[in-house]
Design an enzyme around this catalytic site. Structure first.
Site, PDB file in Angstrom:
ATOM      1  N   GLY A 145      11.740 -13.508  -0.966  1.00  0.00           N
ATOM      2  CA  GLY A 145      11.460 -14.553  -0.073  1.00  0.00           C
ATOM      3  C   GLY A 145       9.956 -14.988  -0.007  1.00  0.00           C
ATOM      4  O   GLY A 145       8.846 -13.569   0.531  1.00  0.00           O
ATOM      5  N   ASP A 146       9.369 -15.845   1.056  1.00  0.00           N
ATOM      6  CA  ASP A 146       7.802 -15.462   1.825  1.00  0.00           C
ATOM      7  C   ASP A 146       7.942 -16.440   2.929  1.00  0.00           C
ATOM      8  O   ASP A 146       8.614 -17.657   2.889  1.00  0.00           O
ATOM      9  CB  ASP A 146       7.246 -15.922   0.897  1.00  0.00           C
ATOM     10  N   GLN A 147       7.234 -16.091   3.694  1.00  0.00           N
ATOM     11  CA  GLN A 147       7.188 -17.177   4.819  1.00  0.00           C
ATOM     12  C   GLN A 147       5.712 -16.874   5.016  1.00  0.00           C
ATOM     13  O   GLN A 147       5.247 -16.352   5.539  1.00  0.00           O
ATOM     14  CB  GLN A 147       7.839 -16.314   6.127  1.00  0.00           C
TER      15      GLN A 147
END
Length: 189
Positions: A70-72
């Site tokens: 995941g990345d944000q």
């Protein structure tokens, strides 16, 4: 057929807490990716988040594993707002965004063996107009230096906003659990 191992390609305590809500047994491992080296300034914010989520998951993929990456990041006025790393920088970031709207982009990539499933959630965040003193008080309360955009929505950060437009509130915290739950149900864990 032996059960597949579920891996969260992250050391983020926030993502670990979120994934625990889906009640799967999993282990968290640091992805084998130098995130800073992979940040390509020529990519649009959504494309960058998707690339980093993919690289993180791909770095740990194996035939007997289901790996979540995941990345944000925050997209504000055409630029990416990352983690502040210092309280002073957090205050400056929040001052620049107060009274305005930004996008919080949360990308996930799941590898079920070699099968890749990707999903991106974009949440519109409408920040209130605030004084410097109000923002300084908030930064003192939450110390949000390790969060994209310098706020912790799950803590006192909610007080910074007039309105949040989201398909999945958990995406704001780091993992879109509604969509991730659907993906994992199909992974036969």
């Amino acid at each position: 057929m032996p059960q597949k191992q579920l891996i969260l390609a992250s050391t983020s305590k926030y993502r670990q807490e979120l994934l625990s809500r889906l009640a799967y047994s999993y282990s968290a491992q640091a992805p084998l990716v130098d995130e800073e080296k992979e940040k390509d300034p020529s990519l649009a914010p959504q494309a960058l988040a998707e690339k980093l989520a993919d690289l993180k998951a791909a770095s740990l993929k194996a035939a007997d594993k289901v790996v979540i990456g995941g990345d944000q990041l925050v997209s504000f006025e055409g630029r990416i707002i990352g983690k502040a790393h210092t309280p002073e920088r957090a205050i400056e970031q929040l001052m620049s965004m107060q009274g305005k709207t930004h996008d919080l982009i949360t990308a996930i990539c799941v590898y079920d063996g070699d099968k890749k499933i990707a999903y991106t959630d974009i949440t519109r965040m409408h920040m209130k107009k605030m004084t410097r003193a109000q923002i300084e008080r908030y930064v003192q309360l939450d110390n949000p230096i390790d969060c994209a955009g310098s706020y912790k929505i799950e803590k006192h950060g909610i007080m910074l906003f007039d309105k949040i437009e989201s398909q999945d509130f958990t995406a704001i915290q780091g993992l879109p659990l509604i969509e991730l739950g659907k993906i994992l149900e199909n992974a036969n864990l």
